[in-house]
Design an enzyme around this catalytic site. Structure first.
Site, PDB file in Angstrom:
ATOM      1  N   HIS A  49       0.846  -1.206   0.000  1.00  0.00           N
ATOM      2  CA  HIS A  49       0.000   0.000   0.000  1.00  0.00           C
ATOM      3  C   HIS A  49       0.877   1.251   0.000  1.00  0.00           C
ATOM      4  N   ASP A  54       7.298  20.133 -27.629  1.00  0.00           N
ATOM      5  CA  ASP A  54       7.400  18.847 -26.947  1.00  0.00           C
ATOM      6  C   ASP A  54       8.455  18.997 -25.873  1.00  0.00           C
ATOM      7  N   TRP A  63       7.435   0.139   3.835  1.00  0.00           N
ATOM      8  CA  TRP A  63       7.808   0.920   2.648  1.00  0.00           C
ATOM      9  C   TRP A  63       9.204   1.491   2.776  1.00  0.00           C
ATOM     10  N   SER A  74      13.393   5.179 -14.185  1.00  0.00           N
ATOM     11  CA  SER A  74      12.341   5.938 -14.851  1.00  0.00           C
ATOM     12  C   SER A  74      12.300   7.376 -14.345  1.00  0.00           C
ATOM     13  N   SER A  75      12.317   7.537 -13.021  1.00  0.00           N
ATOM     14  CA  SER A  75      12.214   8.889 -12.472  1.00  0.00           C
ATOM     15  C   SER A  75      13.408   9.741 -12.869  1.00  0.00           C
ATOM     16  N   HIS A  91      13.300  11.998   2.863  1.00  0.00           N
ATOM     17  CA  HIS A  91      12.664  13.274   3.144  1.00  0.00           C
ATOM     18  C   HIS A  91      12.538  14.160   1.910  1.00  0.00           C
ATOM     19  N   GLU A 144      12.091  13.087  -0.834  1.00  0.00           N
ATOM     20  CA  GLU A 144      11.009  12.407  -1.521  1.00  0.00           C
ATOM     21  C   GLU A 144       9.637  12.960  -1.117  1.00  0.00           C
ATOM     22  N   TYR A 200       8.888  15.867  -0.330  1.00  0.00           N
ATOM     23  CA  TYR A 200       8.660  17.128  -1.037  1.00  0.00           C
ATOM     24  C   TYR A 200       8.485  16.890  -2.522  1.00  0.00           C
ATOM     25  N   SER A 205      -1.559  26.236  -6.991  1.00  0.00           N
ATOM     26  CA  SER A 205      -1.217  27.629  -7.253  1.00  0.00           C
ATOM     27  C   SER A 205      -1.690  28.068  -8.633  1.00  0.00           C
ATOM     28  N   HIS A 243      15.143  13.403  11.131  1.00  0.00           N
ATOM     29  CA  HIS A 243      13.973  13.499  12.005  1.00  0.00           C
ATOM     30  C   HIS A 243      13.123  12.232  11.949  1.00  0.00           C
ATOM     31  N   HIS A 244      13.454  11.345  11.029  1.00  0.00           N
ATOM     32  CA  HIS A 244      12.790  10.037  11.039  1.00  0.00           C
ATOM     33  C   HIS A 244      13.489   9.071  11.983  1.00  0.00           C
ATOM     34  N   THR A 257       6.867  26.962   4.149  1.00  0.00           N
ATOM     35  CA  THR A 257       5.590  26.325   3.834  1.00  0.00           C
ATOM     36  C   THR A 257       4.438  27.211   4.304  1.00  0.00           C
ATOM     37  N   LYS A 271       3.629  29.846   1.935  1.00  0.00           N
ATOM     38  CA  LYS A 271       2.792  29.398   0.823  1.00  0.00           C
ATOM     39  C   LYS A 271       1.319  29.415   1.240  1.00  0.00           C
ATOM     40  N   ARG A 289       1.954   1.580  14.966  1.00  0.00           N
ATOM     41  CA  ARG A 289       1.587   1.333  13.571  1.00  0.00           C
ATOM     42  C   ARG A 289       2.078  -0.042  13.141  1.00  0.00           C
TER      43      ARG A 289
HETATM   44  C1  HEA Z   1       0.064   9.016  -1.099  1.00  0.00           C
HETATM   45  C2  HEA Z   1       0.103   8.139  -0.244  1.00  0.00           C
HETATM   46  C3  HEA Z   1      -1.034   7.438   0.441  1.00  0.00           C
HETATM   47  C4  HEA Z   1      -2.392   7.477   0.239  1.00  0.00           C
HETATM   48  C5  HEA Z   1      -3.163   8.267  -0.781  1.00  0.00           C
HETATM   49  C6  HEA Z   1      -2.961   6.598   1.207  1.00  0.00           C
HETATM   50  C7  HEA Z   1      -4.332   6.362   1.319  1.00  0.00           C
HETATM   51  C8  HEA Z   1      -4.898   5.597   2.341  1.00  0.00           C
HETATM   52  N1  HEA Z   1      -4.227   4.934   3.340  1.00  0.00           N
HETATM   53 FE1  HEA Z   1      -2.246   4.813   3.544  1.00  0.00          FE
HETATM   54  N2  HEA Z   1      -0.229   4.696   3.786  1.00  0.00           N
HETATM   55  C9  HEA Z   1       0.711   5.326   3.032  1.00  0.00           C
HETATM   56  C10 HEA Z   1       0.475   6.207   1.990  1.00  0.00           C
HETATM   57  C11 HEA Z   1      -0.792   6.520   1.520  1.00  0.00           C
HETATM   58  N3  HEA Z   1      -1.969   6.034   1.973  1.00  0.00           N
HETATM   59  C12 HEA Z   1       2.029   4.977   3.475  1.00  0.00           C
HETATM   60  C13 HEA Z   1       3.343   5.471   2.910  1.00  0.00           C
HETATM   61  C14 HEA Z   1       1.864   4.096   4.543  1.00  0.00           C
HETATM   62  C15 HEA Z   1       2.945   3.445   5.392  1.00  0.00           C
HETATM   63  C16 HEA Z   1       3.211   2.063   4.927  1.00  0.00           C
HETATM   64  C17 HEA Z   1       4.213   1.417   5.807  1.00  0.00           C
HETATM   65  O1  HEA Z   1       4.072   1.478   7.042  1.00  0.00           O
HETATM   66  O2  HEA Z   1       5.161   0.841   5.263  1.00  0.00           O
HETATM   67  C18 HEA Z   1       0.432   3.958   4.725  1.00  0.00           C
HETATM   68  C19 HEA Z   1      -0.134   3.198   5.737  1.00  0.00           C
HETATM   69  C20 HEA Z   1      -1.500   3.143   5.982  1.00  0.00           C
HETATM   70  C21 HEA Z   1      -2.062   2.569   7.142  1.00  0.00           C
HETATM   71  C22 HEA Z   1      -1.304   2.012   8.340  1.00  0.00           C
HETATM   72  C23 HEA Z   1      -1.026   0.596   8.239  1.00  0.00           C
HETATM   73  C24 HEA Z   1      -0.232   0.173   9.423  1.00  0.00           C
HETATM   74  O3  HEA Z   1       0.647   0.908   9.870  1.00  0.00           O
HETATM   75  O4  HEA Z   1      -0.477  -0.930   9.895  1.00  0.00           O
HETATM   76  C25 HEA Z   1      -3.425   2.676   7.032  1.00  0.00           C
HETATM   77  C26 HEA Z   1      -4.381   2.199   8.041  1.00  0.00           C
HETATM   78  O5  HEA Z   1      -5.493   2.512   8.045  1.00  0.00           O
HETATM   79  C27 HEA Z   1      -3.690   3.330   5.776  1.00  0.00           C
HETATM   80  C28 HEA Z   1      -4.938   3.640   5.280  1.00  0.00           C
HETATM   81  C29 HEA Z   1      -5.167   4.369   4.130  1.00  0.00           C
HETATM   82  C30 HEA Z   1      -6.480   4.650   3.634  1.00  0.00           C
HETATM   83  C31 HEA Z   1      -7.771   4.213   4.261  1.00  0.00           C
HETATM   84  C32 HEA Z   1      -6.317   5.404   2.500  1.00  0.00           C
HETATM   85  C33 HEA Z   1      -7.418   5.944   1.637  1.00  0.00           C
HETATM   86  O6  HEA Z   1      -7.256   7.306   1.519  1.00  0.00           O
HETATM   87  C34 HEA Z   1      -7.472   5.259   0.322  1.00  0.00           C
HETATM   88  C35 HEA Z   1      -8.539   5.834  -0.523  1.00  0.00           C
HETATM   89  C36 HEA Z   1      -8.618   5.124  -1.839  1.00  0.00           C
HETATM   90  C37 HEA Z   1      -9.650   4.418  -2.187  1.00  0.00           C
HETATM   91  C38 HEA Z   1     -10.803   4.298  -1.275  1.00  0.00           C
HETATM   92  C39 HEA Z   1      -9.679   3.797  -3.525  1.00  0.00           C
HETATM   93  C40 HEA Z   1     -10.322   2.473  -3.433  1.00  0.00           C
HETATM   94  C41 HEA Z   1     -10.864   2.065  -4.732  1.00  0.00           C
HETATM   95  C42 HEA Z   1     -11.992   1.413  -4.810  1.00  0.00           C
HETATM   96  C43 HEA Z   1     -12.776   1.032  -3.631  1.00  0.00           C
HETATM   97  C44 HEA Z   1     -12.493   1.020  -6.113  1.00  0.00           C
HETATM   98  C45 HEA Z   1     -13.243   2.153  -6.691  1.00  0.00           C
HETATM   99  C46 HEA Z   1     -13.974   1.840  -7.889  1.00  0.00           C
HETATM  100  C47 HEA Z   1     -13.573   1.476  -9.093  1.00  0.00           C
HETATM  101  C48 HEA Z   1     -12.199   1.037  -9.428  1.00  0.00           C
HETATM  102  C49 HEA Z   1     -14.537   1.493 -10.166  1.00  0.00           C
HETATM  103  N4  HEA Z   1      -2.488   3.609   5.162  1.00  0.00           N
HETATM  104  C1  HEA Z   2       3.733  14.905   1.275  1.00  0.00           C
HETATM  105  C2  HEA Z   2       4.538  14.440   2.109  1.00  0.00           C
HETATM  106  C3  HEA Z   2       4.996  15.073   3.379  1.00  0.00           C
HETATM  107  C4  HEA Z   2       5.142  16.401   3.722  1.00  0.00           C
HETATM  108  C5  HEA Z   2       4.885  17.601   2.873  1.00  0.00           C
HETATM  109  C6  HEA Z   2       5.624  16.416   5.071  1.00  0.00           C
HETATM  110  C7  HEA Z   2       5.896  17.587   5.751  1.00  0.00           C
HETATM  111  C8  HEA Z   2       6.485  17.616   7.001  1.00  0.00           C
HETATM  112  N1  HEA Z   2       6.816  16.549   7.782  1.00  0.00           N
HETATM  113 FE1  HEA Z   2       6.404  14.624   7.357  1.00  0.00          FE
HETATM  114  N2  HEA Z   2       6.285  12.705   6.840  1.00  0.00           N
HETATM  115  C9  HEA Z   2       5.805  12.204   5.665  1.00  0.00           C
HETATM  116  C10 HEA Z   2       5.372  12.933   4.586  1.00  0.00           C
HETATM  117  C11 HEA Z   2       5.389  14.309   4.537  1.00  0.00           C
HETATM  118  N3  HEA Z   2       5.756  15.143   5.541  1.00  0.00           N
HETATM  119  C12 HEA Z   2       5.800  10.776   5.671  1.00  0.00           C
HETATM  120  C13 HEA Z   2       5.364   9.861   4.543  1.00  0.00           C
HETATM  121  C14 HEA Z   2       6.279  10.401   6.923  1.00  0.00           C
HETATM  122  C15 HEA Z   2       6.395   9.023   7.526  1.00  0.00           C
HETATM  123  C16 HEA Z   2       7.351   8.129   6.946  1.00  0.00           C
HETATM  124  C17 HEA Z   2       7.191   6.826   7.611  1.00  0.00           C
HETATM  125  O1  HEA Z   2       7.655   6.699   8.754  1.00  0.00           O
HETATM  126  O2  HEA Z   2       6.543   5.938   7.012  1.00  0.00           O
HETATM  127  C18 HEA Z   2       6.597  11.638   7.616  1.00  0.00           C
HETATM  128  C19 HEA Z   2       7.159  11.667   8.885  1.00  0.00           C
HETATM  129  C20 HEA Z   2       7.603  12.810   9.480  1.00  0.00           C
HETATM  130  C21 HEA Z   2       8.432  12.824  10.636  1.00  0.00           C
HETATM  131  C22 HEA Z   2       8.977  11.606  11.377  1.00  0.00           C
HETATM  132  C23 HEA Z   2       7.999  11.107  12.340  1.00  0.00           C
HETATM  133  C24 HEA Z   2       8.445   9.850  12.945  1.00  0.00           C
HETATM  134  O3  HEA Z   2       8.431   8.828  12.276  1.00  0.00           O
HETATM  135  O4  HEA Z   2       8.809   9.888  14.106  1.00  0.00           O
HETATM  136  C25 HEA Z   2       8.641  14.141  10.955  1.00  0.00           C
HETATM  137  C26 HEA Z   2       9.474  14.592  12.090  1.00  0.00           C
HETATM  138  O5  HEA Z   2       9.862  15.668  12.205  1.00  0.00           O
HETATM  139  C27 HEA Z   2       7.961  14.916   9.958  1.00  0.00           C
HETATM  140  C28 HEA Z   2       7.936  16.302   9.925  1.00  0.00           C
HETATM  141  C29 HEA Z   2       7.404  17.036   8.889  1.00  0.00           C
HETATM  142  C30 HEA Z   2       7.432  18.490   8.863  1.00  0.00           C
HETATM  143  C31 HEA Z   2       7.946  19.400   9.899  1.00  0.00           C
HETATM  144  C32 HEA Z   2       6.871  18.840   7.667  1.00  0.00           C
HETATM  145  C33 HEA Z   2       6.722  20.248   7.148  1.00  0.00           C
HETATM  146  O6  HEA Z   2       7.137  20.331   5.829  1.00  0.00           O
HETATM  147  C34 HEA Z   2       5.318  20.732   7.285  1.00  0.00           C
HETATM  148  C35 HEA Z   2       5.256  22.218   7.112  1.00  0.00           C
HETATM  149  C36 HEA Z   2       3.856  22.761   7.035  1.00  0.00           C
HETATM  150  C37 HEA Z   2       3.193  23.370   8.016  1.00  0.00           C
HETATM  151  C38 HEA Z   2       3.780  23.543   9.365  1.00  0.00           C
HETATM  152  C39 HEA Z   2       1.789  23.866   7.810  1.00  0.00           C
HETATM  153  C40 HEA Z   2       1.671  25.213   7.221  1.00  0.00           C
HETATM  154  C41 HEA Z   2       2.409  26.264   7.949  1.00  0.00           C
HETATM  155  C42 HEA Z   2       1.825  27.315   8.583  1.00  0.00           C
HETATM  156  C43 HEA Z   2       0.369  27.519   8.545  1.00  0.00           C
HETATM  157  C44 HEA Z   2       2.725  28.278   9.232  1.00  0.00           C
HETATM  158  C45 HEA Z   2       2.675  28.316  10.704  1.00  0.00           C
HETATM  159  C46 HEA Z   2       2.980  27.005  11.315  1.00  0.00           C
HETATM  160  C47 HEA Z   2       3.666  26.836  12.448  1.00  0.00           C
HETATM  161  C48 HEA Z   2       4.401  27.904  13.124  1.00  0.00           C
HETATM  162  C49 HEA Z   2       3.713  25.488  13.081  1.00  0.00           C
HETATM  163  N4  HEA Z   2       7.333  14.091   9.081  1.00  0.00           N
HETATM  164 CU   LIG Z   3      10.747  13.662   6.675  1.00  0.00          CU
END
Ligand code: HEA
Ligand code: HEA
Ligand SMILES: [Cu+2]
Ligand code: CUA
Lengths: 206, 407, 666
Positions: free
Chosen positions: C79, C108, C143, C173-174, C257, C259, C261, C272, C306-307, C332, C335, C454
């Site tokens: 997932h 293109d 993941w 690819s990327s 990280h 990634e 962004y 935007s 920070h992870h 951020t 923005k 989790r």
């Molecule tokens: C962009 C990234 C993304 C998105 C969009 C989502 C979307 C969702 N995620 Fe995801 N999730 C991750 C990225 C994302 N996740 C990642 C990185 C992890 C960590 C994995 C790890 O720990 O290694 C995670 C882990 C994670 C967990 C934790 C698992 C665990 O730690 O044990 C859970 C639990 O509820 C969850 C739930 C969901 C749900 C309910 C959605 C929903 O928003 C999904 C909504 C989508 C649908 C509902 C589409 C379903 C389609 C149909 C039903 C068919 C529709 C019809 C036709 C095809 C005709 N996700």
């Molecule tokens: C789209 C992807 C995305 C983005 C944009 C971010 C944005 C940020 N993330 Fe997130 N992050 C993830 C995806 C993302 N993260 C994922 C996938 C994981 C889990 C990976 C895994 O373990 O599976 C993770 C985990 C993760 C961790 C590790 C947690 C842990 O495992 O212990 C931390 C720790 O610092 C963190 C911090 C942040 C911060 C500070 C930002 C900042 O960039 C956010 C900045 C934005 C705001 C703060 C809001 C707007 C700002 C304002 C309105 C201004 C005023 C605000 C203040 C003064 C607070 N993120």
């Molecule tokens: Cu990070």
């Protein structure tokens, strides 16, 4: 029309915003990426340098406490210096080849391209020799952290040199078939860029 | 400790918003809440959390209110002229660069202070405990007394404890939400976490593995009992001795003599008071595991500890388990005092006759385990895949009775 | 009629012979490749969503026995991996492909064939990784695949092999795509399209490409080590040889990280674009929006640890990484506030695209704030690896990236197909998504704070997590209905959506000067750009043809669709417009070689999976080199006169190839 802000004109078909060749920009981007690639490899090598549980080691001899067998230090500075020198020379040849191509000098472009390729091949020969030496000295990919990191790092560099040599030979082949002239300067330039980069990486590794 | 004025203000701001969350967290409905800490480290973290929550609520409210206002106020109305074309406003943009910076400063300063405060070396008189993670159970050692136990941790109240964390295989993470944050167990490294327990009455806590470690990561739990210091000392002294096998000890066939040592000590069968004081706690709904048992036929209803003891000494169990004075195995949990534990299989099942017998008969059907590729607990009944022994239900019942007698 | 943009004399569409299967396999047209990316990635997204459904169904109640531990572990691994690498990233790539050339006024991308290659390689990588389901051995290491769990010693099966090799292929690819887009943006801008006039989406893409170029080689190295460990017995992560498992973590997060962004910046870019159009006001503080993108990307490389706050890095590292992480909230925040500034004083029209864009502001802010809560290391010791993190990243990735992508899809669908998505279904999609998303993910904050770890396939009763999990599972079903509405909308609107002209939204940027759908060659003549918002150019305001919101109510779901179903434009598929040849435009010839190259490239990886079958590996490698030669030695365009700019007299006719640079650069 609301497109008034966009006046149309007949731009040349191959439009370029910077005047640079597309390929050259892409290769620069590629080299940027490669920098991070080799930086990661080199950092790993350095981090793991002191963590070996068993020899052979890069700079000092190591005796197996269990068997009493002694492994001599692996890195052989003189040989590596020689191969480094060859690679450096190849960069010089590459520069000469490029300027020959720009001049349209068919004779020297061939000579220098061939020399560059040959120098690259010689470097690879040195590397093959060294690798066999190391394996005889007990260092393999699986033996210890040093073996894994060393062979992976230098192996990837070697693979890059190999790709460069193939590229150079391709250029040489085309040169012989129909000649490389100033219009090909861009393409040779890109190859040169790559070749120098591969060289520089070696210096960093060395 | 008087609150710093700025902290008091932000705490106040958050109070209303957080009140519901906080109240809920205090109730017994949430027995593993990180928001009701019971150690110094837990409280330091919680104080930071309060600041973070306050800041977060303020920022969230600001953005959401602004957004709502804009949505309502500037919705397009028919006949409306083109809006004024603004391209930016430097003063405003500087303002909203600086305000978040300020909010962050409020967060960063106490954060850094807490980091340095909570990562100091343990005082010399701290209780040392070694935690060793295994796929998927916990080994706990008290190096000062040589005590080794599994899946159940006893801690004295009101004392600084220093945990040295190591792993026998992959990464794990040691987490007791109500006591402190996590620390990872990392191969080829030793990690530390130090905290001082509160002077509470005897309490039971849940612990979890919080780093994904393979199949049974979710099943890698443990229990923690904090008991008063004198009870703790008693417990520790008891653990350092061999098992008190109570009545069963006398019944051990004398022809082997191997059990002489524990039997001898059983002369004074006084069990530590801690066993008594945790008995009730261990039955609390959130402490006593309620994992359902898989369907499994089992015919025996009672076992004989003496027969079990004899059987144990000739069983494959001894290759993997230690019972002091009886068997030296180190692959699985130490069973010397297994009868005194409240759970088995890393907090997955209660430790009673029903669950123990099923466990011994076919452990892999009760818990996903790495067997035979790894070091899991094999099945012991005939006919099962990779079984290690051909025990019938009665023999298993005897074994269970024996294990339960190892107090 | 409130037509603001006259339909051009060359309504665009593909002629019949250009629409068969073969044409899609051989296409080098960035717009078609963009569509391939779009639909492929949506399929993966739905698969990832289905996996999420199984996860949620298992977690609906304590001790549920719906799926086994091992299957669950495969599900969350796939997932997460699917959503990130096969969902959001390629969805962003769909927009890079479709939009960048249109926005900068190019015919293109710089390397059209390389572009096709990127797509096919992405498809191959996704298929290879998901093929593991069919052999019953899907990846199960999470993941981020922490070593040593993912080494052969602890994961002996082929599961992790699929993961490593699949990601390696996706990385190729990327990277190929990133080199291509960087070059395109640097070098293919229309005259007058200065960097500070570039549409903000192009800017966001530009910055993202740099993140890709610099971050992907790091994970390539990390994965190569793992691959070598698993296949060739090296010791990079072998504990018994003294390896340090933190090597993997540092390398992974040094990639990971940046990634995140990579996942969010394109969505920021799309939003935007959408917000100004539907506020009828330019983007507030364009330069600052650009600088903040760059700053976010730059800071993004300095916060990876920070992870790893729970790994015991020591107080100094914790403090440094904690504070640098907090700093990212500043650009951020700028923005977010500038978006509010864009809306402020505007004339807001809530089309579906606009709803999703505004939804992003609201939801991403929540995710960002929980991110800042993570950034305080001591506090994170309680949060890390709990459901609080799961809540955080779904708010930023679903509430941020996906919301932005949905906004982009509604906004650009008419440009892609010439038809609108249905607004009514769109609103159902939005509101159910908004509600479902909060129902699903908000309770997870609380579950995490109250101790739920989790990646747990089950949890015991009486732990205080039942309600949160039930609500989350209900929320999932709301989301599923939302996504079904979306899928139906896409399918029906492709053929039955309302037709539109060039600029249905009254939008300001260059792409909206083109017919919808856009002709193969994009611009019949390259435009000269003189402002940031050419279609809204200030000096033309007040003129009859200036885009003004129409006052008349139309029968469409939203009031302001400018109805330019123009008389100039025939039915799709009828070539009524001049072809590229008519206009004397040389377009790249279609070619199957990128697809062949992608297949050849995949063969060695398949060979590794076949018990390291050496002949297959070498055969694949040789085949790849052969295809590459044949590709590079064929010119990208049909034979024509050498470019004048080469400054070189024409070579003898009949050997045009000798006259071209001997390999075509693309
Ligand atoms: C962009 C990234 C993304 C998105 C969009 C989502 C979307 C969702 N995620 Fe995801 N999730 C991750 C990225 C994302 N996740 C990642 C990185 C992890 C960590 C994995 C790890 O720990 O290694 C995670 C882990 C994670 C967990 C934790 C698992 C665990 O730690 O044990 C859970 C639990 O509820 C969850 C739930 C969901 C749900 C309910 C959605 C929903 O928003 C999904 C909504 C989508 C649908 C509902 C589409 C379903 C389609 C149909 C039903 C068919 C529709 C019809 C036709 C095809 C005709 N996700
Ligand atoms: C789209 C992807 C995305 C983005 C944009 C971010 C944005 C940020 N993330 Fe997130 N992050 C993830 C995806 C993302 N993260 C994922 C996938 C994981 C889990 C990976 C895994 O373990 O599976 C993770 C985990 C993760 C961790 C590790 C947690 C842990 O495992 O212990 C931390 C720790 O610092 C963190 C911090 C942040 C911060 C500070 C930002 C900042 O960039 C956010 C900045 C934005 C705001 C703060 C809001 C707007 C700002 C304002 C309105 C201004 C005023 C605000 C203040 C003064 C607070 N993120
Ligand atoms: Cu990070
Ligand atoms: Cu041990 Cu998770």
């Amino acid at each position: 029309m609301a497109t008034a802000a966009i006046e149309r004109h007949d731009a040349p078909h191959h439009h370029s915003s910077t005047g640079l060749d597309n390929t050259k920009i892409a290769v620069w981007a590629f080299i940027g990426s490669e920098c991070l690639f080799f930086m990661s490899l080199i950092s790993t090598y350095l981090i793991y340098k002191g963590r070996n549980l068993v020899g052979p080691l890069p700079h000092e001899a190591w005796t197996d406490p269990a068997t009493g067998e002694t492994f001599k230090a692996i890195l052989n500075i003189p040989v590596t210096s020689a191969s480094t020198f060859v690679l450096l020379m190849s960069s010089l040849f590459m520069v000469l080849a490029h300027s020959a191509v720009v001049r349209g000098d068919r004779k020297y472009s061939k000579i220098w391209l061939a020399s560059t390729a040959l120098a690259g091949a010689t470097f690879l020969g040195f590397q093959a020799f060294e690798f066999t030496e190391f394996v005889h000295a007990g260092l393999t990919l699986k033996r210890n952290l040093f073996g894994s990191t060393f062979f992976t790092l230098t192996g990837f560099h070697g693979a890059h040199v190999t790709a460069g040599v193939i590229w150079l030979i391709t250029l040489l082949f085309i040169d012989m078939k129909r000649g490389l002239g100033p219009r090909d300067a861009g393409n040779v330039d890109v190859c040169a860029l790559y070749w120098h980069f591969v060289d520089v990486v070696w210096i960093a590794i060395f | 400790m008087p609150l710093h004025p700025s902290r008091r203000r932000s705490a106040l701001a958050a109070l209303t918003a957080a009140a519901s969350v906080f109240l809920a967290a205090c109730s017994s409905e949430v027995p593993n809440s990180t928001l009701t800490p019971n150690t110094d480290l837990g409280r330091d973290i919680d104080a930071l959390w309060d600041i973070l929550l306050a800041g977060g609520v303020v920022v969230f409210a600001l953005v959401t209110l602004g957004l709502l206002y804009v949505i309502v106020r500037y919705r397009h109305r028919p006949g409306e002229p083109e809006p004024k074309q603004t391209h930016g406003n430097t003063a405003l943009e500087i303002t909203w660069t600086l305000i978040p910076a300020l909010v962050l400063a409020f967060i960063a300063v106490p954060t850094v202070r807490t980091i340095f405060k909570t990562q100091q070396n343990a005082p010399a008189d701290a209780l040392q405990i070694e935690v060793i993670g295994h796929q998927w159970w916990w080994e706990f050692r008290y190096p000062e007394t040589g005590v080794i136990t599994a899946n159940e941790l006893f801690l004295p109240t009101n004392r600084t404890v220093s945990f040295a964390l190591r792993t026998a295989d992959v990464l794990h993470s040691f987490w007791i939400p109500q006591l402190a944050g996590k620390r990872d167990l990392i191969s080829n490294r030793t990690n530390y976490i130090v905290f001082t327990t509160d002077s509470t009455p005897t309490m039971a806590w849940n612990g979890f593995c919080a780093e994904y470690c393979g199949s049974s990561h979710a099943n890698m739990r443990f229990r923690v009992y904090t008991v008063p210091p004198d009870e703790f000392d008693e417990w520790l002294a008891h653990q350092a001795r061999g098992p008190v096998t109570a009545g069963a000890a006398a019944a051990v066939p004398s022809d082997t003599g191997a059990t002489a040592a524990p039997a001898g000590q059983a002369g004074a069968p006084a069990l530590p008071r801690a066993f008594q004081s945790i008995a009730e706690l261990s039955q609390l709904p959130h402490i006593r595991p309620s994992t359902p048992l898989p369907e499994m036929a089992f015919t025996a209803t009672e076992g004989d500890a003496a027969r079990g003891a004899a059987l144990y000494r000739a069983s494959p169990c001894i290759a993997c388990h230690t019972v002091q004075g009886v068997s030296p195995g180190i692959i699985g949990p130490d069973l010397t005092h297994v009868g005194s534990r409240t759970t088995i299989a890393a907090g997955l099942y209660p430790n009673d006759f029903e669950h123990l017998t099923r466990w011994l008969k076919d452990a892999p059907s009760l818990k996903a385990m790495n067997y035979p590729q790894g070091n899991g607990m094999p099945p012991m009944a005939p006919g099962l895949p990779n079984t290690m022994a051909g025990y019938d239900d009665q023999q298993i019942a005897d074994l269970a009775a024996y294990l339960l007698s190892l107090k | 009629m409130a037509t603001t943009v006259a339909a051009p004399p060359y309504p665009g569409s593909y002629s019949k012979q250009e629409s068969g299967l073969w044409s899609w396999l051989t296409t080098v047209d960035h717009k078609r490749i963009g569509q391939l990316y779009l639909y492929t990635a949506l399929v993966w997204f739905f698969i990832g969503g289905l996996e999420a459904g199984l996860i949620r169904w298992q977690l609906r109640s304590p001790n549920a026995g719906f799926i086994s531990a091992d299957l669950y572990n495969q599900l969350f691994t796939m997932h997460g991996t699917t959503m990130i690498f096969l969902g959001v990233m390629p969805l962003s790539a769909a927009f890079f492909n479709f939009l960048i050339p249109l926005q900068i006024g190019a015919r293109d991308v710089a390397f059209p064939r390389l572009n096709a290659f990127s797509y096919w390689v992405f498809l191959a990588g996704g298929l290879l990784m998901n093929f593991s389901w069919l052999v019953g051995a899907a990846p199960d290491g999470g993941w981020f695949g922490y070593a040593p769990l993912t080494t052969r010693a602890y994961s002996p099966g082929p599961n992790i092999d699929y993961w490593v090799l699949g990601l390696q292929i996706l990385g190729i690819s990327s990277l190929a795509a990133a080199f291509n887009f960087v070059t395109t943006i640097i070098n293919m801008r229309a005259p007058g399209m200065h960097f500070m006039r570039m549409p903000i989406f192009t800017w966001a893409s530009f910055v993202t490409q740099f993140l890709l170029i610099l971050a992907f080689p790091i994970i390539t190295v990390a994965l190569t080590f793992l691959q070598f460990d698993r296949f060739f017995g090296t010791n990079f992560y072998t504990v018994a040889a003294g390896a340090d498992p933190l090597l993997w973590q540092h390398l992974f997060w040094l990639f990971g990280h940046p990634e995140v962004y990579i996942l969010i910046l394109p969505a920021f870019g799309l939003v935007s674009e959408v917000l100004p159009t539907f506020s009828r006001k330019p983007l507030f503080g364009y330069p600052v929006m650009v600088y903040s993108l760059i700053l976010i990307a730059f800071l993004g490389f300095g916060v990876w640890a920070h992870h790893m706050f729970a790994v015991g890095m020591g107080p100094i590292a914790d403090a440094v990484f904690g504070v640098t992480t907090m700093l990212i909230a500043i650009p951020t925040g700028v923005k977010i506030f500038n978006w509010l500034g864009t809306l402020w004083g505007g004339s807001l029209r809530f089309t579906t695209a606009m709803l999703f864009a505004v939804g992003l502001i609201a939801l991403f802010t929540i995710g960002g704030i929980s991110g800042v809560m993570h950034s305080s290391p001591p506090a994170d010791l309680q949060q890390t690896d709990s459901y609080f993190v799961v809540a955080h990243f779904h708010y930023v990735m679903f509430g941020g990236s996906m919301m932005g992508i949905f906004a982009g899809i509604y906004y650009y669908f008419p440009k892609i197909t010439g038809r609108l998505l249905h607004e009514g279904l769109g609103k159902v999609h939005f509101w159910l998504t908004f509600i479902g998303m909060n129902l699903t993910f908000f309770p997870m904050h609380y579950a995490g704070l109250t101790g739920m770890a989790r990646r747990t396939f089950t949890y015991d009763a009486n732990q205080g997590w039942d309600v949160e999990n039930q609500v989350a599972t209900i929320g999932y079903f709301v989301l599923a209905v939302a996504m079904a509405a979306f899928a139906i909308n896409l399918m029906r609107s492709r053929t039955r959506g309302q037709r539109v002209g060039n600029d249905p939204w009254g939008a300001p940027t260059l792409e909206w000067t083109l017919p919808s759908p856009v002709p193969v060659y994009n611009f019949a003549e390259l435009p000269i750009v003189t402002s940031r918002y050419p279609l809204w150019d200030k000096q033309h305001r007040g003129h009859a043809e200036v885009p003004t919101a129409p006052e008349t109510e139309t029968h469409t779901a939203h009031e302001d669709v400018v109805d330019v179903v123009s008389e100039h434009r025939g039915l799709p598929g009828e070539p009524q417009h001049p072809t590229a040849a008519d206009l004397g435009i040389h377009m790249p010839s279609p070619t199957i070689k990128p697809l062949l190259a992608a297949i050849a490239l995949t063969i060695p990886f398949v060979g590794l999976l076949m018990n390291t079958n050496v002949p297959v590996i070498i055969g694949g490698g040789v085949l790849f080199v052969a295809v590459l030669y044949s590709w590079l030695l064929t010119p990208v365009e049909p034979e024509h006169h050498p470019p004048v700019s080469a400054g070189h007299s024409a070579a003898p006719k009949g050997r045009p190839r000798a006259d071209e640079p001997f390999w075509s650069d693309r």
